[in-house]
Design an enzyme around this catalytic site. Structure first.
Site, mmCIF file in Angstrom:
data_model
loop_
_atom_site.group_PDB
_atom_site.id
_atom_site.type_symbol
_atom_site.label_atom_id
_atom_site.label_comp_id
_atom_site.label_asym_id
_atom_site.label_seq_id
_atom_site.Cartn_x
_atom_site.Cartn_y
_atom_site.Cartn_z
ATOM 1 N N LYS A 1 56.312 17.550 54.458
ATOM 2 C CA LYS A 1 57.083 18.742 54.756
ATOM 3 C C LYS A 1 56.262 19.978 54.394
ATOM 4 O O LYS A 1 55.651 20.028 53.324
ATOM 5 C CB LYS A 1 58.393 18.707 53.963
ATOM 6 C CG LYS A 1 59.479 19.624 54.478
ATOM 7 C CD LYS A 1 60.791 19.293 53.783
ATOM 8 C CE LYS A 1 61.946 20.099 54.341
ATOM 9 N NZ LYS A 1 63.220 19.738 53.711
ATOM 10 N N GLU B 1 79.031 12.466 53.266
ATOM 11 C CA GLU B 1 80.263 13.156 52.885
ATOM 12 C C GLU B 1 81.460 12.226 52.797
ATOM 13 O O GLU B 1 82.340 12.419 51.938
ATOM 14 C CB GLU B 1 80.546 14.293 53.873
ATOM 15 C CG GLU B 1 79.586 15.469 53.774
ATOM 16 C CD GLU B 1 78.289 15.245 54.529
ATOM 17 O OE1 GLU B 1 77.389 16.101 54.424
ATOM 18 O OE2 GLU B 1 78.171 14.200 55.227
ATOM 19 N N ARG C 1 83.190 15.979 58.127
ATOM 20 C CA ARG C 1 82.704 14.622 58.324
ATOM 21 C C ARG C 1 83.461 13.607 57.468
ATOM 22 O O ARG C 1 83.372 12.404 57.711
ATOM 23 C CB ARG C 1 81.205 14.572 57.990
ATOM 24 C CG ARG C 1 80.365 15.441 58.906
ATOM 25 C CD ARG C 1 79.025 15.814 58.287
ATOM 26 N NE ARG C 1 78.182 14.673 58.048
ATOM 27 C CZ ARG C 1 77.293 14.176 58.910
ATOM 28 N NH1 ARG C 1 77.151 14.737 60.100
ATOM 29 N NH2 ARG C 1 76.547 13.146 58.604
#
Length: 654
Positions: A355, A441, A469
């Site tokens: 990243k 979630e 969600r």
């Protein structure tokens, strides 16, 4: 490997004959771990004195990009050779950096997939072939290569480009993905639809190591393995989120340097087609023999590809990995092999990326410049406001510290959002009371419900848009059982630059309709602290507090009964349940706000004062239970009653 002799193989896997191990490590050679991990074989920008990979010096002026200038759409990359593709990747990386410096956005993840994006668009033919980016915030390079380069300066602006993939924006965006873990399900649906219509296009789902922690990804892989449908899943593993399979444990010991070569071997067409022939033969044998041969094949491949592959093999995906995600030669070769193989079934290619790759400030930052404000390229310094009133999530974190100091049963749960919710601060003081469940979630909600059954006080901190969600779990596992889970709903209301996929528009509507819930919203930071204390005191049912993104209003905390403790904690006082308050008295018109709606109502009242109309402004505080007495009084004493909220129809006003 299409190289000549042992020297060529050594060169290919990153080794130089006779070089000592320490020298190889210093050059960042490809050295896979026991789990098949490999670090980047490319020398890092800082080792070459580079600030932006491939370009000398530091400058706020974008370098020339002559090759990228010839690419308006992916078709213009078809005839590029390996050298040109590598140069294109360098120019594309610089383009992303110099675009995002003027708009802000998700930089680190896009820099990590530069080579992957170039390889995908070189090998495959979008929009006929479908590429799904999960999450879509890593798709900035994809946008540049698919006809939107000139519009990148409008990223995250009104009527500008979406910061995520968006179907209405381009035919090259196969699926909108502002939320995670959806790509394999969507891709499988596209692949099945393709087969039903007898088409021959390819479907590629690119899923990050964070997104693959979501249970939906495993449900989709399980179904894909069962259907045995042709599709490609690319696991982009940038070592930023822990996987259950331990693929990204940075402390694992390397076991050799053959990962790249073995990945090519595993992706080779003859090997995969041989397996298909073997599968056809074993189908004619008794069931017990089929099971034995399948296990032999699985464990044989486990010996080749590393300990982690059996997880995906058990789900029915053919595993290839690990692969250096910054080695264009490898990526192009493997994608071509997988594309051209005449075999049936889903394939998972596990790539390792870094990243923030290629921009030194991003490589060195703890968050890898995941999300940035506008910044100065030459220094890497972001143009953020200094000082001023803290963000709402910081007041939340300080209030949580105070509640946990007062009650050891207070625990905090978040879904891979420790920084955004402020709970990293809470974790500094209460590490054993903090739980990061990953991008999951649904699990966060039911895990919190389980904690509540044992007498703990769970505070489940989830952004409004992401809490959607876990709605079935909120209904079935929390509300119907009257469990005292406290939902701390950050980023409630409109969020501006991130667009509709991240707006917190629906939480009041979908929570206030549920039984046993107490639904609150503060109009300023002092109210937020008091409402957290209120939620802590509610032990006979679930509750929620919604609060916005951005800085507080700068109210006088001490005048509102709040004093900071020795570790910056803020202890609030529980409010009377279901009771609002009048903020100012007026005539004719009453403005009744909920949450930030009360602040907007006060601003509107001041403007109306200038026009000779005095308004009453009231702050409801609670959407459930409602303050019936206050509402009846406002209605009886004024000609007009206006409700003000930041949300959808069906919420507080309804």
């Amino acid at each position: 490997v299409k190289r000549s002799g042992r020297a060529g193989i050594r060169e290919y896997v990153g080794f130089h004959s006779g070089a000592p191990l320490q020298e190889l490590k210093s050059k960042q050679s490809t050295v896979p771990s026991k789990a098949g991990r490999s670090t980047s074989h490319v020398v890092k920008a800082e080792d070459q004195g580079m600030w932006v990979d491939g370009f000398e010096g530091r400058s706020n002026n974008k370098p020339p990009t002559p090759l990228l200038d010839t690419v308006n759409y992916p078709v213009h990359m078809n005839n590029m050779d390996a050298k040109q593709l590598k140069q294109l990747a360098k120019e594309l990386r610089a383009e992303v950096i110099y675009d995002v410096c003027g708009t802000g956005g998700h930089l680190g993840s896009s820099l990590g997939v530069i080579e992957l994006t170039v390889a995908l668009h070189h090998v495959f033919d979008t929009p006929d072939d479908k590429i799904i980016w999960d999450v879509g915030h890593q798709a900035y390079p994809h946008k540049i290569l698919t006809g939107r380069r000139e519009d990148m300066k409008t990223l995250r602006m009104t009527d500008g480009l979406s910061p995520f993939t968006k179907r209405s924006e381009s035919p090259h965006d196969a699926f909108g993905a502002g939320h995670s873990s959806t790509s394999i399900s969507a891709g499988l649906g596209m692949a099945v639809g393709r087969d039903v219509k007898a088409r021959k296009n390819h479907v590629i789902s690119v899923i990050g190591d964070g997104a693959i922690t979501g249970g939906m990804a495993y449900e989709a892989m399980n179904h894909a393995g069962f259907l045995d449908t042709n599709m490609i899943v690319i696991l982009n593993d940038n070592q930023q989120v822990s996987l259950p399979t331990q693929f990204n444990n940075k402390n694992q010991e390397p076991y050799g340097a053959l990962s790249s070569t073995l990945a090519r071997l595993q992706s080779s067409r003859p090997l995969r087609e041989l397996r298909e022939v073997a599968k056809d033969v074993t189908k004619q044998l008794p069931g017990s023999v089929q099971e034995i041969t399948a296990k032999l094949d699985e464990y044989g491949r486990g010996m080749i590809s590393g300990t982690g592959s059996t997880l995906f093999e058990e789900l029915g995906l053919y595993y290839i990995g690990t692969v250096d995600g910054h080695n264009l030669d490898d990526l192009v070769a493997i994608l071509n092999e997988v594309k051209n193989t005449e075999s049936t079934g889903p394939v998972l290619i596990h790539i390792i990326t870094e990243k923030g790759k290629g921009y030194r400030p991003a490589e060195e930052a703890q968050d890898k410049y995941h999300g940035v404000a506008r910044f100065d390229v030459a220094t890497g310094k972001q143009k953020k406001g200094s000082g001023g009133v803290p963000q709402y999530y910081k007041f939340f974190a300080d209030a949580m510290v105070a509640e946990a100091k007062a009650d050891p049963n207070v625990v905090a749960i978040h879904a891979a959002m420790g920084g955004g919710t402020g709970l990293n601060h809470f974790e500094k003081y209460f590490p054993d009371n903090t739980f990061d469940v990953g991008i999951a979630e649904q699990h966060a909600v039911t895990f919190s419900a389980g904690l509540a059954t044992e007498g703990l006080k769970p505070f489940c901190a989830v952004y409004s848009t992401f809490l959607q969600r876990g709605y079935d779990q909120i209904v079935h596992d929390v509300a119907l059982q009257k469990l005292p889970v406290r939902f701390m709903i950050d980023r409630a209301g409109l969020v501006g630059a991130d667009g509709p996929t991240h707006a917190g528009s629906f939480d009041v509507m979908y929570l206030a309709s549920l039984p046993h819930f107490t639904v609150m919203a503060p109009c300023d930071e002092a109210e937020l602290v008091h409402m957290i204390a209120t939620a802590a005191a509610i032990n006979d049912g679930p509750s929620s507090v919604r609060y916005p993104r951005g800085a507080g209003l700068g109210v006088d905390l001490q005048a509102r009964g709040l004093v900071r403790g020795p570790v910056e904690e803020l202890k609030g006082t529980p409010l009377p349940i279901g009771k609002g308050r009048v903020l100012r008295e007026g005539k004719q018109v009453a403005l009744l706000g909920f949450g930030m709606g009360s602040t907007y109502a006060m601003n509107a009242a001041e403007l109306l004062d200038e026009r000779g109309l005095e308004c009453t402004v009231a702050d409801a505080r609670f959407a459930k239970p409602l303050d019936h007495d206050l509402i009846r009084k406002l209605a009886a004493e004024h000609e007009v009653l206006v409700t003000v909220e930041e949300g959808c129809v069906g919420g507080f006003g309804s």
